[in-house]
Design a protein around this motif. Structure first.
Motif, PDB file in Angstrom:
ATOM      1  N   SER A  43       0.816  -1.215   0.000  1.00 26.98           N
ATOM      2  CA  SER A  43       0.000   0.000   0.000  1.00 26.98           C
ATOM      3  C   SER A  43       0.850   1.267   0.000  1.00 26.98           C
ATOM      4  N   TYR A  52      -4.499   0.483   1.700  1.00 25.96           N
ATOM      5  CA  TYR A  52      -4.950   0.431   3.085  1.00 25.96           C
ATOM      6  C   TYR A  52      -4.295   1.523   3.919  1.00 25.96           C
ATOM      7  N   ASP A  53      -5.138   2.138   4.779  1.00 22.20           N
ATOM      8  CA  ASP A  53      -4.671   3.102   5.788  1.00 22.20           C
ATOM      9  C   ASP A  53      -3.742   4.156   5.205  1.00 22.20           C
ATOM     10  N   SER A  87     -12.533   6.982   0.942  1.00 27.17           N
ATOM     11  CA  SER A  87     -12.645   5.760   1.726  1.00 27.17           C
ATOM     12  C   SER A  87     -13.793   4.908   1.198  1.00 27.17           C
ATOM     13  N   GLN A 104     -14.243  -0.783   4.996  1.00 22.63           N
ATOM     14  CA  GLN A 104     -13.638  -1.034   6.298  1.00 22.63           C
ATOM     15  C   GLN A 104     -13.550  -2.542   6.518  1.00 22.63           C
ATOM     16  N   GLU A 105     -12.393  -3.009   6.990  1.00 24.76           N
ATOM     17  CA  GLU A 105     -12.188  -4.435   7.223  1.00 24.76           C
ATOM     18  C   GLU A 105     -11.735  -4.670   8.660  1.00 24.76           C
ATOM     19  N   PRO A 158      -4.503  -8.781   5.853  1.00 26.98           N
ATOM     20  CA  PRO A 158      -5.862  -8.694   5.311  1.00 26.98           C
ATOM     21  C   PRO A 158      -6.370 -10.074   4.917  1.00 26.98           C
ATOM     22  N   GLN A 165      -9.204  -1.652   9.564  1.00 28.45           N
ATOM     23  CA  GLN A 165      -8.381  -0.917   8.607  1.00 28.45           C
ATOM     24  C   GLN A 165      -9.271  -0.456   7.457  1.00 28.45           C
ATOM     25  N   THR A 166      -8.898   0.650   6.872  1.00 25.26           N
ATOM     26  CA  THR A 166      -9.713   1.273   5.829  1.00 25.26           C
ATOM     27  C   THR A 166      -9.018   1.164   4.484  1.00 25.26           C
ATOM     28  N   MET A 167      -9.738   0.685   3.483  1.00 25.04           N
ATOM     29  CA  MET A 167      -9.242   0.671   2.110  1.00 25.04           C
ATOM     30  C   MET A 167      -9.804   1.873   1.374  1.00 25.04           C
TER      31      MET A 167
END
Length: 314
Positions: free
Chosen positions: A134, A152-153, A164, A167-168, A245, A270-272
């Motif tokens: 990332s 991610y992030d 955004s 969210q995972e 992930p 975590q945010t993709m």
């Protein structure tokens, strides 16, 4: 310093050694003799006047100077590869080119679908997909080597825009022998394990180091590898745990070779995000609706394939 000493072959030997963490494995991968590879790296260190690797019984570690060289040279190799492909393609066609970057976990999860659906949803664009961590993808968007990335992030930078999308749940991944039957585990329990992670900018590592620091704890990193496959192999052997992930270990989870638990107390997510540069948005303005439809469809597919461990962000 004589720049002629910094040949592509020497740099390739160095990069492969860092990625595999072993001179022996790097020599096998490059199909050259181990002494020849060692000589290339020694000549590179002599030319730069600084040690790049620390040799030990388990393989090699990277010095701070080596870390910097690896980061810069990896970007140069990626740019060279993209340049060669783009120049070659330009000679065959006058199509507009659109490049998308994804981390390995997403390539494993939806990479093939990303390529196939681009053909359908973006028919006027020649599409290419790039795989990288990332942090490297965000750098590539900022440097205009990539048009768009799913990362991610990521954090905003001047000229770089984030949207955004997903969210995972952060997953604590272990060998089945380390699993106690629960589908969740507290953060304090997680911090008691030994870990294998990627380099200092690895997303999972950065997250875990931050939360450990907030609790006055030390993250016990016993192995470092810049390879998703290598990290998986360490965990498969039961030698350490990791945070990854879902896409990076989906096959192993499905077969029961690995197990994963959500991290709670507190819950870690975590945010993709879709990462784009201002310049990219200008260049592809006429394709904006089609591109966003394409990316939204990919985000929905990513969520669908994670079995309730991910959610679309409204």
């Amino acid at each position: 310093m004589n720049l002629h000493n910094l040949t592509l072959r020497k740099l390739q030997c160095f990069v492969k050694t860092v990625e595999l963490g072993s001179i022996t494995h790097a020599a096998e991968s490059l199909c050259i003799a181990q002494p020849a590879l060692s000589l290339n790296i020694k000549q590179l260190e002599d030319a730069l006047g600084v040690a790049l690797l620390i040799r030990h019984a388990r393989g090699v570690d990277v010095t701070p100077a080596g870390e910097l060289l690896y980061s810069r040279v990896s970007s140069l190799f990626e740019l060279l590869e993209v340049t060669v492909k783009d120049v070659s393609s330009l000679g065959r066609s006058a199509e507009r080119f659109f490049s998308l970057g994804m981390p390995s976990s997403l390539v494993l999860l939806v990479g093939t679908d990303a390529v196939l659906s681009a053909k359908k949803l973006l028919p006027r664009l020649a599409f290419s997909l790039r795989e990288d961590p990332s942090f490297a993808l965000v750098d590539a968007v900022e440097n205009r080597e990539l048009d768009v990335a799913l990362a991610y992030d990521a954090s905003e930078r001047p000229g770089v825009w984030l949207t955004s999308m997903v969210q995972e749940d952060v997953l604590f991944v272990t060998h089945p022998d380390m699993h106690d039957g629960r589908d969740a585990i507290s953060l304090d329990e997680v911090l008691g394990f030994n870990f294998v992670f990627g380099g200092r900018r690895d997303v999972g590592r950065c997250l875990m180091e931050r939360v450990a620091h907030e609790r006055g704890r030390t993250l016990n990193i016993v192995y470092q590898m810049r390879s998703i496959a290598g990290i998986r192999e360490i965990v498969l052997r039961g030698m350490a745990a990791t945070v990854m992930p879902y896409g990076a270990v989906a096959s192993e989870l499905g077969s029961g070779r690995l197990t994963a638990r959500r991290i709670v107390d507190p819950r870690l997510i975590q945010t993709m995000s879709v990462v784009r540069s201002t310049k990219s948005m200008e260049v592809f303005a006429e394709f904006e609706p089609a591109i966003m439809d394409y990316l939204s469809a990919l985000a929905a597919l990513i969520v669908e394939r994670q079995n309730g461990l991910a959610r679309l962000i409204p």
